[in-house]
Design a protein around this motif. Structure first.
Motif, mmCIF file in Angstrom:
data_model
loop_
_atom_site.group_PDB
_atom_site.id
_atom_site.type_symbol
_atom_site.label_atom_id
_atom_site.label_comp_id
_atom_site.label_asym_id
_atom_site.label_seq_id
_atom_site.Cartn_x
_atom_site.Cartn_y
_atom_site.Cartn_z
ATOM 1 N N LEU A 103 1.443 4.302 4.029
ATOM 2 C CA LEU A 103 1.684 4.430 2.595
ATOM 3 C C LEU A 103 3.018 5.103 2.326
ATOM 4 N N ASP A 114 3.011 4.624 -4.027
ATOM 5 C CA ASP A 114 2.003 3.573 -3.865
ATOM 6 C C ASP A 114 0.739 3.924 -4.644
ATOM 7 N N LEU A 127 -3.217 3.289 -4.220
ATOM 8 C CA LEU A 127 -4.216 2.881 -3.229
ATOM 9 C C LEU A 127 -5.589 2.741 -3.878
ATOM 10 N N ALA A 168 -3.848 9.644 0.970
ATOM 11 C CA ALA A 168 -3.050 9.383 -0.226
ATOM 12 C C ALA A 168 -2.359 10.648 -0.717
ATOM 13 N N SER A 215 0.502 11.473 1.490
ATOM 14 C CA SER A 215 1.542 10.448 1.390
ATOM 15 C C SER A 215 2.176 10.404 0.008
ATOM 16 N N CYS A 246 0.797 9.596 -2.924
ATOM 17 C CA CYS A 246 0.395 8.361 -3.592
ATOM 18 C C CYS A 246 -0.620 8.646 -4.692
ATOM 19 N N ALA A 300 -2.041 -1.303 -2.622
ATOM 20 C CA ALA A 300 -2.590 -0.995 -1.310
ATOM 21 C C ALA A 300 -4.112 -0.922 -1.414
ATOM 22 N N THR A 320 -0.090 -3.464 1.565
ATOM 23 C CA THR A 320 -0.670 -2.638 2.628
ATOM 24 C C THR A 320 -2.183 -2.710 2.573
#
Length: 420
Positions: free
Chosen positions: A90, A94, A96, A116, A119, A121, A148, A177
């Protein structure tokens, strides 16, 4: 041996664990094979002691479908700093969609939430959808920018089917992803996901609640091959591979921890070292009326029959032993004729043919619309147990008597095609 740890470093680590209550290290120990094999008891003791020191934990379990679950205190950081140095699916920004089931002490949903977070996200903690539900959510997912997905191959295939069923009336999600783990891919599930999301790369983990992530793969890898994270070694063994690791930042320190899978060294088209493949469960052998067979061999054979999409064994437990069945029904989805599937089994396994001749009702094949799933994880197990024929339900139902022997790996898959 897969991976590398200097022997003196590993022996020193084993002595540290011994001082913390682990098994003693013999004075004569010179190699890793001189050290004791460990199991869930040591994992629970070490992680519980670490959590009690004020760092806290998330209490997870593996198993527990019947009997006492195996408990592990997983640190809140879940070892992500170490993992993300090796495997980073990720990017910041992003969005997710987390399709893993939450609750019941299963780890994967919370692992994705933490991944997440680390990352940077946005994550949507939704859990799985049936194909019929997906269309009603797609407009919102497109609006918030979902790019994602994370889930089991079963959950991802359900979502992909829903996207395909919705057609072009709703804008396509720009998914790039897909994170998968907890069970192996089957051909039809992978095909559905690729059809729905042709631009997505597949990122897989292999691990367990007790050890968390041990190996991973990513786009460019062979999909049945994983790479062991650094500072670990894995000893292949027919009774279950043995994992050792050193260094800080792991969820749990282990020396020669007995895994439930058989693994083998492999090579990968990506060219990276320490590749492995998961051959199957170490406890894969069962008997039917004294005829010995491997669950994975039967499932793989039936999947080769034209018209079979997926397959699952439904076993009636024998009073002889915990690994013995008095009857076996091969449930499958697809268009194949049950007679052809049964003939495939008896034609390829002479010992099952002998059982079928002597006990005609002990071996059956049955076409169903949906295979049984584990309610806790939404995975399709390779087999389910039932106590007596009176408890036999259609394969899309579960009874309190059903049990799976493969509900042990929150990130792992039986064939290593994925996951943690």
């Amino acid at each position: 041996m897969i991976g590398h740890i200097p022997t003196d470093l590993l022996l020193a680590h084993a002595r540290d664990l011994a001082a913390a209550g682990g098994p003693p290290v013999p004075e004569s120990a010179r190699e890793v094979t001189d050290l004791a094999v460990t199991g869930p008891v040591e994992i629970y003791a070490h992680t519980r002691a670490a959590a009690a020191q004020g760092t806290g934990s998330v209490l997870m379990s593996s198993g527990g479908t019947t009997g006492r679950p195996k408990l592990t205190h997983v640190p809140h950081g879940m070892g992500l700093e170490r993992l993300l140095d090796f495997w980073r699916p990720l990017r910041p920004g992003d969005v997710l969609l987390n399709l893993f089931n939450a609750g019941r002490m299963w780890g994967s949903h919370y692992y994705m939430q933490t991944l997440a977070e680390k990352s940077h996200c946005t994550v949507i903690p939704s859990g799985p959808y049936s194909p019929e539900e997906v269309a009603g959510w797609l407009e919102m997912f497109e609006e918030v920018g979902v790019n994602a997905l994370a889930g089991t191959p079963t959950g991802l295939a359900d979502f992909a089917q829903g996207v395909l069923d919705a057609g072009t009336s709703i804008p396509a999600l720009p998914v790039r992803t897909i994170i998968w783990m907890a069970e192996p891919w089957t051909g039809n599930k992978r095909d559905l996901v690729r059809e729905a999301f042709p631009d997505a790369g597949l990122w897989g983990n292999y691990g367990s609640v007790e050890t968390w992530v041990m190996a991973a793969n990513q786009p460019g890898c062979d999909e049945t091959t994983l790479h062991l994270l650094p500072s670990q070694i894995m000893e292949p063994d027919e009774d279950g591979a043995l994992l050792s690791r050193v260094g800080d930042g792991w969820t749990v320190p282990v020396v020669r921890y007995r895994l439930g899978d058989r693994v083998a060294p492999a090579t990968c088209r990506c060219g990276r070292p320490d590749a492995l493949t998961v051959l199957g469960r170490a406890d894969d052998s069962l008997t039917l009326r004294s005829a010995l067979f491997k669950v994975s061999e039967l499932i793989d054979l039936v999947r080769e029959e034209p018209g079979v999409v997926e397959a699952q064994l439904r076993l009636t437990r024998s009073t002889d032993s915990a690994r013995a069945a008095s009857a076996l029904t091969l449930d499958f989805t697809g268009t194949a004729a049950p007679e052809a599937v049964r003939a495939r089994l008896t034609g390829e396994f002479y010992h099952l043919a002998a059982v079928a001749r002597q006990y005609p009702d002990a071996l059956r094949a049955r076409r169903v619309s949906r295979l049984a799933r584990i309610e806790r994880t939404n995975k399709v197990p390779a087999m389910v147990w039932q106590e007596s024929p009176a408890n036999e339900n259609p394969a899309n139902e579960r009874t309190e008597h059903e049990r799976t022997e493969h509900d042990e790996k929150p990130h792992g898959d039986r064939k290593g095609e994925n996951a943690a």
